[in-house]
Design an enzyme around this catalytic site. Structure first.
Site, short mmCIF file in Angstrom:
data_model
loop_
_atom_site.label_atom_id
_atom_site.label_comp_id
_atom_site.label_asym_id
_atom_site.label_seq_id
_atom_site.Cartn_x
_atom_site.Cartn_y
_atom_site.Cartn_z
N ASN A 166 -13.13 0.06 1.78
CA ASN A 166 -13.15 0.81 0.53
C ASN A 166 -14.16 0.13 -0.41
O ASN A 166 -13.88 -0.94 -0.94
CB ASN A 166 -11.73 0.80 -0.07
CG ASN A 166 -11.67 1.45 -1.44
OD1 ASN A 166 -12.65 2.02 -1.92
ND2 ASN A 166 -10.51 1.35 -2.08
N LYS A 173 -15.13 0.97 -3.24
CA LYS A 173 -14.81 1.13 -4.67
C LYS A 173 -16.06 1.49 -5.47
O LYS A 173 -16.91 2.24 -4.98
CB LYS A 173 -14.09 -0.12 -5.19
CG LYS A 173 -12.84 -0.45 -4.34
CD LYS A 173 -11.93 -1.46 -4.94
CE LYS A 173 -10.73 -1.67 -4.03
NZ LYS A 173 -9.78 -2.65 -4.54
N HIS A 211 -4.56 5.58 -4.05
CA HIS A 211 -4.84 4.15 -4.15
C HIS A 211 -4.23 3.62 -5.45
O HIS A 211 -4.20 4.33 -6.46
CB HIS A 211 -6.36 3.91 -4.13
CG HIS A 211 -6.70 2.46 -4.05
ND1 HIS A 211 -6.68 1.63 -5.14
CD2 HIS A 211 -7.02 1.68 -2.98
CE1 HIS A 211 -6.99 0.40 -4.75
NE2 HIS A 211 -7.20 0.41 -3.44
N GLU A 216 -5.27 1.73 -7.67
CA GLU A 216 -6.16 1.79 -8.85
C GLU A 216 -6.18 3.20 -9.43
O GLU A 216 -6.27 3.39 -10.65
CB GLU A 216 -7.56 1.29 -8.47
CG GLU A 216 -7.55 -0.23 -8.31
CD GLU A 216 -8.55 -0.79 -7.32
OE1 GLU A 216 -9.50 -0.09 -6.94
OE2 GLU A 216 -8.36 -1.96 -6.90
N GLU A 270 -0.24 -1.19 0.50
CA GLU A 270 -1.07 -2.09 -0.29
C GLU A 270 -0.26 -2.61 -1.48
O GLU A 270 -0.20 -1.96 -2.54
CB GLU A 270 -2.29 -1.34 -0.82
CG GLU A 270 -3.18 -0.80 0.27
CD GLU A 270 -4.61 -0.68 -0.22
OE1 GLU A 270 -5.48 -1.31 0.36
OE2 GLU A 270 -4.84 0.02 -1.22
N GLY A 322 -7.23 -7.48 -4.60
CA GLY A 322 -8.27 -8.14 -5.39
C GLY A 322 -7.85 -9.45 -6.02
O GLY A 322 -8.53 -9.99 -6.88
N SER A 360 -6.41 -8.09 -0.16
CA SER A 360 -7.04 -9.38 0.14
C SER A 360 -7.12 -9.69 1.63
O SER A 360 -6.93 -10.84 2.05
CB SER A 360 -6.33 -10.52 -0.62
OG SER A 360 -6.43 -10.29 -2.02
P1 PGA Z 1 -8.98 -6.06 -1.71
O1 PGA Z 1 -8.72 -4.50 -1.98
O2 PGA Z 1 -9.25 -6.22 -0.24
O3 PGA Z 1 -10.17 -6.41 -2.56
O4 PGA Z 1 -7.74 -6.78 -2.13
C1 PGA Z 1 -7.94 -3.75 -1.09
C2 PGA Z 1 -7.88 -2.32 -1.54
O5 PGA Z 1 -7.85 -2.05 -2.75
O6 PGA Z 1 -7.87 -1.41 -0.70
#
Ligand code: PGA
Length: 252
Positions: A9, A11, A95, A97, A167, A173, A213
């Protein structure tokens, strides 16, 4: 076990030129791992360029969100028909976010999941609890509510081809990964939910990815859990070496 699936992803990262370069490197590098399914989710602005790069390859092309309507007065939104037109095969929905920064609800995700399937897109349905929800023992309630909504209007036949992504919000993140045991516990719970709502064979077929992560050095231990079928990768997918390192580690 289902074929492992690793999704990057991207982003809100990468210009068109940068996206093209990363897509070429991922496409070429992933050829060494034909036993792993791979998809990338560039930002909307780079989907056309990446689609061109991936043409004729087995790498999936995902959008990071979409609107459920096919067209209309929805300023700033993108329709499933437009994503298909661009060559998308998948779409990430719900997601954290989108949920936490942009107010997306379980009902939105439910409608979008139905619309994605109606237009031939495989939905990657994200669920996950916040730190506060985990600390107050609400993890299972939260992921149950989210998964139940996401799959509510999906037939068993369709659900078998869908993808769930667990997730935990506190792991996205932050550099804090769920331990393999923590991931396994929730993945097994999700599979049990799917068995109850859509039947045992669907529960066995649906792929459940872990996200939060994921890095080359923790991907192998996560995928070794029986109910972890792959990963949804954020930060570590922006660089070819680390993304392909995760693909390689996902061979199990
Ligand atoms: P990350 O994000 O690997 O940076 O923790 C995962 C995600 O949001 O799918």
């Amino acid at each position: 076990m289902a074929r492992p699936f690793v999704v990057g992803n991207w982003k809100m990262h990468k210009t068109i030129a940068e996206a093209r370069a990363l897509a070429i490197a991922v496409r070429d590098g992933a050829r060494a791992f034909p036993e792993i399914d791979v998809a990338v989710a560039p930002p909307f602005t780079a989907l056309a360029a990446v689609a061109e790069v991936l043409k004729g390859s087995t790498i999936g092309l995902a959008a990071q969100t979409m609107h459920e309507a096919t067209h209309g007065a929805y300023t700033g939104e993108i329709a499933p028909t437009m994503l298909r037109d661009l060559g998308c095969t998948h779409v990430i929905l719900g997601h954290s976010e989108r949920r936490h920064l942009f107010g997306e609800t379980d009902i939105n995700v439910m409608k979008k999941a139905r619309a994605a399937l109606d237009h031939g897109l495989v939905p990657i349905l994200c669920v996950g609890e916040t730190l506060q929800e985990r600390e107050t023992s609400r993890t299972f309630d939260v992921v149950e509510r989210q998964a139940e909504h996401a799959l509510r209007h999906i037939t068993p036949q369709e659900a078998a081809g869908c993808v769930l992504a667990y997730e935990p919000v506190w792991a996205i993140g932050t550099g804090k990964t769920a331990s393999p045991a923590q991931a396994q516990e929730v993945h097994a719970f999700l599979r049990k939910l799917v068995a109850r709502s859509h039947g045992d064979s669907v529960a066995r077929s649906i792929r459940v990815l872990y996200g939060g992560s994921v890095k080359p050095d923790n991907a192998a231990s996560l995928i070794s859990e029986p109910d972890v079928d792959g990963s949804l990768v954020g930060g570590a997918c922006l660089e070819t070496g680390s993304f392909l390192g995760i693909v390689q580690a996902s061979r199990g």
